[in-house]
Write an enzyme that holds these catalytic residues in place. Structure first.
Site, mmCIF file in Angstrom:
data_model
loop_
_atom_site.group_PDB
_atom_site.id
_atom_site.type_symbol
_atom_site.label_atom_id
_atom_site.label_comp_id
_atom_site.label_asym_id
_atom_site.label_seq_id
_atom_site.Cartn_x
_atom_site.Cartn_y
_atom_site.Cartn_z
ATOM 1 N N HIS A 357 -10.721 8.083 2.026
ATOM 2 C CA HIS A 357 -9.459 7.524 1.534
ATOM 3 C C HIS A 357 -8.536 8.542 0.912
ATOM 4 O O HIS A 357 -7.417 8.187 0.519
ATOM 5 C CB HIS A 357 -9.733 6.429 0.499
ATOM 6 C CG HIS A 357 -10.077 5.109 1.093
ATOM 7 N ND1 HIS A 357 -9.135 4.154 1.393
ATOM 8 C CD2 HIS A 357 -11.260 4.591 1.457
ATOM 9 C CE1 HIS A 357 -9.729 3.103 1.916
ATOM 10 N NE2 HIS A 357 -11.033 3.335 1.966
ATOM 11 N N LYS A 548 3.604 -0.260 -6.907
ATOM 12 C CA LYS A 548 2.334 0.404 -6.576
ATOM 13 C C LYS A 548 1.813 1.050 -7.849
ATOM 14 O O LYS A 548 2.523 1.110 -8.852
ATOM 15 C CB LYS A 548 2.560 1.459 -5.497
ATOM 16 C CG LYS A 548 3.714 2.426 -5.837
ATOM 17 C CD LYS A 548 3.988 3.447 -4.757
ATOM 18 C CE LYS A 548 4.663 2.888 -3.546
ATOM 19 N NZ LYS A 548 3.882 2.978 -2.337
ATOM 20 N N ARG A 549 0.552 1.526 -7.837
ATOM 21 C CA ARG A 549 0.044 2.248 -9.004
ATOM 22 C C ARG A 549 0.995 3.389 -9.369
ATOM 23 O O ARG A 549 1.622 3.989 -8.495
ATOM 24 C CB ARG A 549 -1.362 2.810 -8.718
ATOM 25 C CG ARG A 549 -2.444 1.750 -8.684
ATOM 26 C CD ARG A 549 -2.619 1.053 -10.015
ATOM 27 N NE ARG A 549 -3.237 1.914 -10.993
ATOM 28 C CZ ARG A 549 -4.448 1.742 -11.521
ATOM 29 N NH1 ARG A 549 -5.172 0.688 -11.182
ATOM 30 N NH2 ARG A 549 -4.930 2.583 -12.404
ATOM 31 N N LYS A 554 3.010 9.646 -6.079
ATOM 32 C CA LYS A 554 3.802 8.540 -5.528
ATOM 33 C C LYS A 554 5.277 8.659 -5.926
ATOM 34 O O LYS A 554 6.147 8.014 -5.362
ATOM 35 C CB LYS A 554 3.231 7.195 -5.973
ATOM 36 C CG LYS A 554 1.869 6.871 -5.330
ATOM 37 C CD LYS A 554 1.319 5.563 -5.876
ATOM 38 C CE LYS A 554 -0.076 5.214 -5.360
ATOM 39 N NZ LYS A 554 -0.079 4.621 -4.012
ATOM 40 N N THR A 656 -0.526 0.805 1.937
ATOM 41 C CA THR A 656 -0.507 -0.504 2.577
ATOM 42 C C THR A 656 0.649 -1.333 2.031
ATOM 43 O O THR A 656 1.110 -2.259 2.692
ATOM 44 C CB THR A 656 -1.824 -1.274 2.354
ATOM 45 O OG1 THR A 656 -2.137 -1.258 0.954
ATOM 46 C CG2 THR A 656 -2.956 -0.668 3.140
ATOM 47 N N LYS A 660 3.348 -4.230 3.753
ATOM 48 C CA LYS A 660 3.693 -5.563 3.232
ATOM 49 C C LYS A 660 5.217 -5.717 3.148
ATOM 50 O O LYS A 660 5.763 -6.749 3.550
ATOM 51 C CB LYS A 660 3.088 -5.762 1.840
ATOM 52 C CG LYS A 660 1.578 -5.705 1.803
ATOM 53 C CD LYS A 660 1.090 -5.626 0.357
ATOM 54 C CE LYS A 660 -0.333 -5.121 0.287
ATOM 55 N NZ LYS A 660 -0.709 -4.700 -1.080
HETATM 56 C C1 LIG Z 1 -0.996 -3.489 -1.547
HETATM 57 C C2 LIG Z 1 -1.327 -3.277 -2.955
HETATM 58 C C3 LIG Z 1 -1.474 -1.976 -3.449
HETATM 59 C C4 LIG Z 1 -1.310 -0.742 -2.588
HETATM 60 O O1 LIG Z 1 0.038 -0.314 -2.623
HETATM 61 P P1 LIG Z 1 0.437 1.150 -2.083
HETATM 62 O O2 LIG Z 1 1.935 1.087 -2.050
HETATM 63 O O3 LIG Z 1 -0.152 1.276 -0.736
HETATM 64 O O4 LIG Z 1 -0.077 2.122 -3.064
HETATM 65 C C5 LIG Z 1 -1.784 -1.804 -4.775
HETATM 66 N N1 LIG Z 1 -1.937 -2.864 -5.606
HETATM 67 C C6 LIG Z 1 -1.783 -4.125 -5.169
HETATM 68 C C7 LIG Z 1 -1.930 -5.255 -6.129
HETATM 69 C C8 LIG Z 1 -1.469 -4.379 -3.832
HETATM 70 O O5 LIG Z 1 -1.347 -5.646 -3.407
#
Ligand SMILES: *Cc1c(COP(=O)(O)O)cnc(C)c1O
Length: 729
Positions: A357, A548-549, A554, A656, A660
């Protein structure tokens, strides 16, 4: 009927459960009682399918996927199960008659926060996907008593609040007290020779705890298949140490119980960085041994030979977190079941596959040899033996190349000695995959380069994905209905069918409906933002979202600098023709990650200045939406016009969140990183047309002049500078 799905059946179940299981009448019930009664009623329907699925698997003698993951982020179960059962409308009516609102009941559900971010969510998306594809699968994990902390914002700073998600019970799980396995920890080993003259090793542990199974059904979409997520909880072997108790050493007895239960007490809240704590290694081993013992139990119960274990179990390692499984399966086969080493190694190598990962050095797991040896003395011996044989292979292939041998060794001996878990996972697996094309390529060129030279055929790519059921149909019903009205509902199982929307790009009526759906979602998020933050935002402004985190790679801070640029431009030229724009951030920072917490504070400080300034007020707004989790993600994604995916190129393995937002019709502002590259190939490139003379764009940071997107490593899907009629790209 506990399995009927008519409105009358569901209503009867709902009221019966409320009365008989919870001891409540509707007039005295709390909102949570009502939610629980509905959840238990729906669970009955789901469990019935689970039982039938297991019977089918046994009858067909299938090979099972065991997904091993230290984290899961399933999100709320109720709505997903209603969608998958196809009884959303029936359930709505069933609770309406006694005076309840389904959406209100849904809001009562506390989601299991058993993961940090993308990695845990990926595990749950795979569970959903495998059930929908009707693949025999079980997801093994840990039932943390406290999941990822709840985030609050005070004075602009993140505050962590313990996640007591089990406080009011968990209606989706079923405890399996008969499925209990012993877990040894610490101690030492003894070699001996048995009656047949065989070399044997016995592990005399310092502690023994036990793992007990909790099952959560994972239903597929519009199919009969219902798989399981099986989470392990740690308990003391005896509630009390009776010897100590009888000697009056009550505190020591209670202490042992606390020691045992500690193992699954709390999730480590770090994303993309390792915490080299002993307890973390205990958690990993605890997960692995309970899961493998469970697989072996089933295997033996069905009378199958251990030499063929790999023909009936395919174990996928979600990152290196469960990679001690390779040594543990060897230990179980060799020490407990007396297979010879070569046979055991053949079985092991054909059982496991490893998903990498990350390439970030701070996230590559390595355990100090001394720590691993103290907790798992037998596993250290087994790792040494695997390494000895493996390095023999390397030397045979590359004679005289001792530098290569040192690089590939399972043991890092450059300073303090460490076990390199990515090497253990690679050597013990038949396949290794990265999570996006770029990441899989980089993996072969960097972290696992020597291994890719030795075993090119072992390496492959499996680009991450997300479920359109949860992130479109559950999160955004109006959009799902619009799409289904035009192209049917096949896209919910076969996302390629979304291509059929392309022919509607010039359909003015469709575009108008699309805009209305987006605006409605933005209004809803605006209400939610007002409720949670007190900030009023204009739903007709551009919603520019980064959720995101929080991480330096990022680059939330880059986005923050862009806001400052726009702010200063407006201050300098209050008449500047900028579209009204609302920047929305969401995400948790690891509690020990000071820079990430400072970035949250920076964003909130910028928000304080910008949102108060009468000069820009209706054209620029900044919001930090607290407590990003799956539930809030489902509220946020549908409302995005712009999706910020601006990681430093090469650092985000896949992402991911990018998928979304794209599925919800947002335009991506992204670097050529992770899966952004593949998303861009699918959705096409949008060339921003400059609305202002290019001279005025010079201070605009990543904005690009007409037609020529910058490629390296900058912003590819160029900045949207004015609202378009359609976000279909
Ligand atoms: C999809 C998702 C992530 C991943 O987000 P990235 O933009 O890919 O870092 C992190 N936390 C939650 C709650 C998510 O649903």
């Amino acid at each position: 009927m506990r399995s009927g799905t008519t409105v009358a059946d569901l209503k009867q179940s709902f009221l019966d459960t409320l009365f008989c299981t919870l001891g409540r009448v509707p007039s005295a019930a709390t909102p949570h009682d009502l939610y629980t009664a509905l959840a238990l009623s729906i669970r009955d329907r789901v469990l019935k399918q689970g039982v039938q699925t297991l019977e089918t698997y046994h009858a067909r003698d299938v090979r099972m996927v065991a997904y091993l993951s230290a984290e899961y982020l399933p999100g709320p179960h109720l709505a997903n199960n209603l969608l998958n059962l196809g009884i959303w409308d029936q359930a709505r009516q069933a609770v309406e008659e006694p005076g309840c609102d389904l959406d209100f009941l849904r809001q009562q559900e506390e989601e299991p926060g058993l993961g940090n971010g993308g990695l845990g969510r990926l595990a749950s998306c795979f569970m959903d996907s495998m059930a929908t594809l009707e693949l025999p699968a079980v997801g093994y994990g840990l039932r943390y008593e406290f999941g990822i902390f709840d985030q609050a914002i005070r004075d602009g700073w993140q505050v962590e609040i313990t996640d007591k998600w089990l406080r009011f019970g968990n209606p989706w799980e079923v405890v399996r007290p008969e499925l209990t396995f012993e877990v040894k920890l610490g101690g030492y080993t003894e070699a001996w020779t048995d009656e047949q003259g065989r070399y044997r090793v016995r592990w005399i542990p310092q502690h023994v705890v036990q793992g007990i199974a909790y099952d959560t059904p994972i239903l597929g979409y519009h199919v009969n298949t219902c798989n399981r997520m099986r989470l392990w909880k740690a308990e003391a072997v005896e509630s009390f140490d009776f010897a100590a108790f009888n000697h009056g050493d009550y505190y020591r007895a209670v202490h042992d119980k606390m020691f045992s239960e500690n193992i699954t007490k709390v999730l480590y809240p770090n994303d993309e960085v390792i915490q080299g704590k002993n307890l973390r290694l205990e958690q990993q081993y605890f997960l692995v041994t309970c899961s493998l013992q469970d697989m072996l139990r089933v295997h033996r119960l069905l009378g199958r030979p251990l030499e063929k274990f790999h023909e009936k179990w395919a174990v996928q390692l979600n990152d290196t977190h469960p990679s001690i499984a390779i040594a543990e399966l060897m230990r179980l086969l060799v020490d407990e079941y007396l297979l010879d080493w070569d046979t055991a190694w053949h079985v092991t190598r054909h059982t496991f596959a490893y998903t990498n990962h990350t390439l970030l050095p701070e996230a590559l797991e390595k355990w100090p040899v001394a720590m691993l040896g103290a907790l798992l003395p037998r596993h250290l011996e087994i790792i040494y033996e695997i390494n000895r044989r493996f390095l023999g292979e390397v030397r045979a292939q590359f004679p005289g190349d001792e530098a290569r041998v040192a690089r590939m060794s399972l043991i890092d001996e450059t300073g303090e000695r460490y076990i390199r878990m990515a090497h253990v996972a690679t050597v013990g697996s038949h396949h290794v995959n990265g999570v996006a094309r770029l990441h899989s390529d980089l993996l072969k060129q960097t972290v696992l380069r020597d291994f890719a030279e030795l075993w090119p055929e072992k390496f492959c790519n499996v680009t991450n994905g997300v479920t359109p059921r949860r992130f479109m149909a559950v999160a955004n019903p109006p959009l799902a209905q619009l799409i289904t009205r035009r192209i049917g509902d096949g896209w919910l199982k076969n996302l390629d069918e979304l291509r059929r929307l392309e022919s509607l790009a010039d359909d003015a009526a469709f575009r108008q409906e699309w805009r209305e759906v987006k605006l409605a979602a933005k209004r809803q998020l605006a209400r939610c933002i007002a409720q949670h933050t007190g900030v009023t935002v204009d739903p007709t402004s551009l919603f520019d979202i980064q959720a995101k985190r929080i991480h330096e790679y990022k680059r939330q801070h880059l986005n923050a600098l862009h806001i400052l640029t726009l702010y200063l431009r407006l201050k300098r030229d209050p008449q500047a023709d900028l579209p009204a724009r609302t920047f929305i951030f969401a995400g948790k920072a690891a509690p020990g990650y000071f820079m990430a917490k400072l970035i949250i504070k920076l964003i909130n400080s910028i928000a304080d200045v910008v949102n108060r300034d009468p000069v820009v007020r209706d054209r620029l707004k900044v919001v930090f939406f607290p407590d990003f989790n799956v539930k809030n993600g489902q509220r946020i994604c549908p409302a995005a016009d712009l999706s910020e995916q601006i990681s430093t190129a090469g650092k985000e393995a896949s992402g991911t969140g990018n998928m979304k937002f794209a599925l919800d019709g947002a335009l991506t502002i992204g670097t050529l990183d992770g899966a952004n590259i593949e998303i861009r190939e699918e959705v096409g490139v949008f060339h921003a047309r400059a609305k202002w003379p290019t001279s005025r764009l010079t201070d605009a940071g990543p904005m690009v002049p007409d037609g020529q997107p910058r490629r390296d490593p900058g912003v590819a899907c160029s900045r949207l500078v004015r609202q378009r009629g359609s976000h279909l790209v």
